[in-house]
Design a protein around this motif. Sequence first.
Motif, short mmCIF file in Angstrom:
data_model
loop_
_atom_site.label_atom_id
_atom_site.label_comp_id
_atom_site.label_asym_id
_atom_site.label_seq_id
_atom_site.Cartn_x
_atom_site.Cartn_y
_atom_site.Cartn_z
N TYR A 168 -44.29 97.80 20.89
CA TYR A 168 -44.66 97.26 19.64
C TYR A 168 -46.27 96.80 20.25
CZ TYR A 168 -41.73 98.04 15.24
OH TYR A 168 -41.48 98.64 14.30
N GLN A 184 -55.23 94.00 11.25
CA GLN A 184 -54.98 92.80 10.38
C GLN A 184 -54.19 92.98 9.13
OE1 GLN A 184 -58.88 90.79 10.05
NE2 GLN A 184 -57.98 89.11 11.28
N GLY A 187 -50.45 93.69 9.37
CA GLY A 187 -49.65 92.65 9.89
C GLY A 187 -50.03 92.29 11.18
N ILE A 188 -50.81 92.75 11.73
CA ILE A 188 -51.13 92.42 13.34
C ILE A 188 -51.93 91.07 13.41
CG2 ILE A 188 -51.92 93.17 15.60
CD1 ILE A 188 -51.32 96.04 14.43
N PRO B 75 -53.93 86.85 7.49
CA PRO B 75 -53.50 88.33 6.88
C PRO B 75 -51.95 88.51 7.52
CG PRO B 75 -55.87 88.52 7.34
CD PRO B 75 -55.29 87.21 7.94
N PHE B 76 -51.91 88.52 8.70
CA PHE B 76 -50.54 89.05 9.32
C PHE B 76 -49.49 88.00 8.51
CE2 PHE B 76 -51.88 85.51 11.96
CZ PHE B 76 -50.58 84.76 12.29
N VAL B 79 -48.67 89.64 5.20
CA VAL B 79 -48.01 90.93 5.21
C VAL B 79 -46.56 90.80 5.51
CG1 VAL B 79 -47.59 93.04 6.66
CG2 VAL B 79 -49.94 92.18 6.04
N CYS B 84 -48.76 94.07 0.93
CA CYS B 84 -49.40 94.81 1.69
C CYS B 84 -50.65 95.63 1.11
CB CYS B 84 -48.39 95.98 2.38
SG CYS B 84 -49.21 96.98 3.34
N ILE B 103 -45.20 103.47 12.39
CA ILE B 103 -44.44 102.26 13.22
C ILE B 103 -45.44 101.05 13.37
CG2 ILE B 103 -43.86 101.72 15.54
CD1 ILE B 103 -42.95 104.63 15.93
N ILE B 104 -46.75 101.29 13.15
CA ILE B 104 -47.53 100.01 13.08
C ILE B 104 -47.32 99.32 11.79
CG2 ILE B 104 -50.07 99.54 12.88
CD1 ILE B 104 -49.41 99.35 15.56
N SER B 106 -44.52 98.77 10.42
CA SER B 106 -43.51 98.11 10.54
C SER B 106 -43.60 96.97 11.61
CB SER B 106 -42.47 98.93 10.66
OG SER B 106 -42.15 99.55 12.09
N TYR B 107 -44.82 96.73 11.85
CA TYR B 107 -44.90 95.62 12.99
C TYR B 107 -44.59 94.11 12.53
CZ TYR B 107 -47.60 93.18 16.56
OH TYR B 107 -47.65 92.21 17.64
N ASN B 108 -44.53 94.03 11.44
CA ASN B 108 -44.25 92.33 11.25
C ASN B 108 -42.72 92.31 11.25
OD1 ASN B 108 -42.68 92.11 8.26
ND2 ASN B 108 -44.26 93.47 7.98
N ARG B 109 -42.19 91.28 11.86
CA ARG B 109 -40.93 91.14 12.15
C ARG B 109 -40.00 91.22 10.94
NH1 ARG B 109 -40.43 90.35 17.45
NH2 ARG B 109 -42.33 89.75 18.39
N ARG B 112 -39.21 95.28 10.80
CA ARG B 112 -38.69 95.88 11.93
C ARG B 112 -37.06 96.29 11.97
NH1 ARG B 112 -41.62 93.62 17.51
NH2 ARG B 112 -43.78 93.34 16.49
N ARG B 115 -36.85 99.66 9.94
CA ARG B 115 -37.96 100.59 10.32
C ARG B 115 -37.37 102.08 10.37
NH1 ARG B 115 -40.13 101.02 16.42
NH2 ARG B 115 -39.44 103.18 16.68
N ARG B 152 -47.56 104.04 5.52
CA ARG B 152 -47.71 103.05 6.41
C ARG B 152 -47.59 101.67 5.64
NH1 ARG B 152 -53.59 102.43 9.09
NH2 ARG B 152 -54.02 101.90 7.04
#
Lengths: 290, 241
Positions: A168, A184, A187-188, B75-76, B79, B84, B103-104, B106-109, B112, B115, B152
């Motif tokens: 990830y 961003q 969610g990064i 922002p993160f 999300v 979103c 997959i990106i 679903s980056y936030n915990r 995941r 997913r 996404r």
Amino acid sequence: MGLDIFMNLSTPIAMGILLGGLYALIALGLSLVFGVMKLINIAHGDLVLLSSYLAFTMMTGLGIDPIISLVIGMPVLFVVGFAIQRYLLSRAFRISMEAPLIIAFGISIILQNLYQILWTPLSRGLTTSYALESISYGALRLPLVYLLDFIVAIVVMFILREFLRRTYLGKAINAASQDRGTAQLMGINTNRVYAFAFAIAMVFAAIAGVFLGLTFPFTPQSGVSFLIIAFGVVVLGGLGSIVGTFIGGLVMGLAQTLGGYFLGASAQMLVAYLIVLVALGVKPQGIFGR
Amino acid sequence: MPEENLLKVSKIDVFYGGLQALWDISLNVKFGEIVAIIGANGAGKSTLLNVISGVIHPQVGSIEYDGKNITTLEPFQVVALGICQVPEAGRVFPNMTVLDNLIIGSYNRNARPQREENLQHVFRHFPILGERRNQLGKTLSGGERQMLAIGRGLMSNPKLMLFDEMSLGLSPIVINELYRVLREIRARGIAIILVEQNVRRSLKEADRAYILECGRVTLSGKTEDLGEEEKVRKAYFGVCK
């Protein structure tokens, strides 16, 4: 080794390729930082050198083998890299694109002077029992460390590629390097991802520093020449590409050894940088640049 | 009484340097609702979406989401709470495969664990993405990129999705397809804010609309009541002074 160079071409070619692996290893961190943050890290060579000196101290002071000492050197450089990005560069990025460049320049000067104070201007080397061994194959005679450099470079590049593809964090680094704003919105936490990218680049710098120290002697000013080599490699290979970095390293290594073979040792770096200059003129984005 | 608003924007002002972009904007979105924001170029629609996403922070006013004050979140963090944005023109990651782009998402915990489940949802909404999962983002057509961007977004487990100019530059067939999926998304209980240049279409699809003129809300209400308003037309064709 000296006589063989004049007897056949296979030695300079083999040496050039092996040396190219080491050069790619030095350049990997520079390329990663540029690919993600669009920052040319002027302090890269000096940070590589930090690892060389750490290994030197652990070897002379505690008798730890330089390669084993990476168990300590890699986490140290990781933390240093994370802190530099998180607490120095990330603030500077908010001001302008030039501000982090100047900070990197400042880090470079501070480190050089720190090395002078701590380790004196004397030339040092990571001289181990195997540092002077060589391997013969027919007419070829190659130093063992060169072979080691090359194998380590390949392994490290493979690990980086798999890390960027499979995890990830790796995917997030990739995404942030392609489009920070959208990353961003997905969610990064880009500040955190940048800090990790810089920290990971420094882990590769740690590995490069030890193998450089095993291969060549170094002084507090050596960071500059490491930076210039790394810079040539990424210019040739295209900043931010792993395969490109590897190819760039090979071209630099071969240019150096073949230049030395045909024109003498004093001209070897001249040939290497003429190639960089020509490459910049013909394909400024690098051989594998996007 | 339970809170019926999922999102509540209260009296926000936004400045860019010395210039004020948004003036005293209030807006709310109920659970499962589609809300359209209509306005001319430069009216502040994208700014408003970016304020909700946490990219820009308002100097005055507050934003409440699901009972929490999110005005100053990054922002993160926004999300991760379930908001979103699907940015204008999709902005898919060009040098990543379709699957990696998803997959990106679903980056936030919080997203995941779901997913694989969300991936199946996305492929059900857009079968073409399943077929192209190993292609790079940059090889997709404009419509496919927009589908990937929506997919996404869905991967992040949203409760509220913000669409910025979703149908811009796409063919009518593709636009119909996207709106079909939008209704499917809403049917799953996800609320939607739609920023559109296509006024007629967004009034038809949305439950309520806000008309934005030069950074101010000049009109709002149920879309069936707004349909005939002269002001809607003027807002869209209007020029900011």
